[in-house]
Design an enzyme around this catalytic site. Structure first.
Site, PDB file in Angstrom:
ATOM      1  N   VAL A 164     -80.333  20.220  74.936  1.00  0.00           N
ATOM      2  CA  VAL A 164     -81.196  18.888  74.759  1.00  0.00           C
ATOM      3  C   VAL A 164     -81.635  18.249  76.092  1.00  0.00           C
ATOM      4  O   VAL A 164     -80.843  18.055  76.770  1.00  0.00           O
ATOM      5  CB  VAL A 164     -80.333  18.046  73.922  1.00  0.00           C
ATOM      6  CG1 VAL A 164     -80.812  16.882  73.390  1.00  0.00           C
ATOM      7  CG2 VAL A 164     -79.605  18.691  72.668  1.00  0.00           C
TER       8      VAL A 164
ATOM      9  N   HIS B 113     -83.454  17.763  86.391  1.00  0.00           N
ATOM     10  CA  HIS B 113     -83.787  17.244  85.089  1.00  0.00           C
ATOM     11  C   HIS B 113     -82.482  17.519  84.106  1.00  0.00           C
ATOM     12  O   HIS B 113     -82.113  18.381  83.862  1.00  0.00           O
ATOM     13  CB  HIS B 113     -84.915  18.186  84.528  1.00  0.00           C
ATOM     14  CG  HIS B 113     -85.714  17.480  83.174  1.00  0.00           C
ATOM     15  ND1 HIS B 113     -86.892  17.418  83.196  1.00  0.00           N
ATOM     16  CD2 HIS B 113     -85.267  16.937  82.078  1.00  0.00           C
ATOM     17  CE1 HIS B 113     -87.511  16.816  82.118  1.00  0.00           C
ATOM     18  NE2 HIS B 113     -86.392  16.642  81.576  1.00  0.00           N
ATOM     19  N   LEU B 114     -82.146  16.077  83.758  1.00  0.00           N
ATOM     20  CA  LEU B 114     -80.788  16.176  82.835  1.00  0.00           C
ATOM     21  C   LEU B 114     -81.184  17.259  81.529  1.00  0.00           C
ATOM     22  O   LEU B 114     -81.933  16.970  80.992  1.00  0.00           O
ATOM     23  CB  LEU B 114     -80.601  14.799  82.143  1.00  0.00           C
ATOM     24  CG  LEU B 114     -80.081  13.634  83.011  1.00  0.00           C
ATOM     25  CD1 LEU B 114     -79.944  12.351  81.906  1.00  0.00           C
ATOM     26  CD2 LEU B 114     -78.774  13.878  83.269  1.00  0.00           C
ATOM     27  N   HIS B 115     -79.868  17.586  81.430  1.00  0.00           N
ATOM     28  CA  HIS B 115     -80.013  18.602  80.040  1.00  0.00           C
ATOM     29  C   HIS B 115     -78.480  18.656  79.660  1.00  0.00           C
ATOM     30  O   HIS B 115     -77.889  19.104  80.473  1.00  0.00           O
ATOM     31  CB  HIS B 115     -80.716  19.643  80.246  1.00  0.00           C
ATOM     32  CG  HIS B 115     -80.141  20.783  81.172  1.00  0.00           C
ATOM     33  ND1 HIS B 115     -80.768  20.300  82.615  1.00  0.00           N
ATOM     34  CD2 HIS B 115     -79.685  21.824  81.282  1.00  0.00           C
ATOM     35  CE1 HIS B 115     -80.059  21.519  83.390  1.00  0.00           C
ATOM     36  NE2 HIS B 115     -79.599  22.124  82.543  1.00  0.00           N
ATOM     37  N   MET B 116     -78.246  18.641  78.432  1.00  0.00           N
ATOM     38  CA  MET B 116     -77.070  18.996  77.774  1.00  0.00           C
ATOM     39  C   MET B 116     -77.088  20.350  76.977  1.00  0.00           C
ATOM     40  O   MET B 116     -77.766  20.817  76.216  1.00  0.00           O
ATOM     41  CB  MET B 116     -76.663  17.978  76.627  1.00  0.00           C
ATOM     42  CG  MET B 116     -75.335  17.996  75.899  1.00  0.00           C
ATOM     43  SD  MET B 116     -74.080  17.599  76.742  1.00  0.00           S
ATOM     44  CE  MET B 116     -74.036  15.745  76.304  1.00  0.00           C
TER      45      MET B 116
END
Ligand SMILES: [Zn+2]
Length: 160
Positions: A61, A118-121
């Protein structure tokens, strides 16, 4: 000895060097969701399958906005991100009878982020006995389902 559990790291470290631009921004720009494995676009975040999954259904996400740090992300973006993790968990439970989950973020390249800017979970479904000798020692993953099939299943759940 303790091991940091970052199975998603290996392939990205190899494939996404810092000179190659941002994977997440690129797949958004391409706008070919089936090809780039994006199966849901929310208001602030989107969800895509990891092309090198550790387990079937391994998803990520990520916000639309290119932000590297948690404290750079807007509250509503983070709230939706967690909300989407919650939906994803329900879907993975319904579709794959997952018995457990790993959720995690690697912030910064030194922490193991393959796409550091880039943030991502990561959201991974887990089942008893899914870590085999091949996985832990051989860096080889045995995937029982092809990505296209997983993509179709998860996408149809999110269309409901
Ligand atoms: Zn980006």
């Amino acid at each position: 000895m303790d091991y940091l559990w970052t199975p998603w790291r290996y392939h990205y470290v190899r494939q996404a060097g810092p000179e190659q631009g941002c994977l997440f921004c690129e797949v958004l720009k391409r706008n070919q969701d089936a090809e780039t494995l994006i199966f849901f676009r929310g208001r602030y975040n989107f969800i895509l399958l990891n092309r090198y999954p550790y387990t079937t259904g391994h998803s990520m996400v990520a916000p639309y906005e290119h932000v590297a740090e948690l404290d750079q992300a807007a509250q509503e973006t983070l709230a939706e991100m967690i909300h989407l993790c919650q939906r994803l968990q329900r879907v993975l439970a319904a579709e794959y009878k997952a018995e457990g989950y790993n959720l995690g973020m690697n912030l910064g390249r030194v922490a193991g982020a393959g796409v550091a800017g880039h943030l991502h979970m990561h959201v991974l479904p887990r089942w008893g006995g899914d870590t085999s000798f091949m996985t832990t020692v051989g860096e080889t993953r045995l995937e029982p389902e092809d990505l296209g099939t997983t993509y179709g299943k998860l996408r149809s759940h999110f269309e409901k």
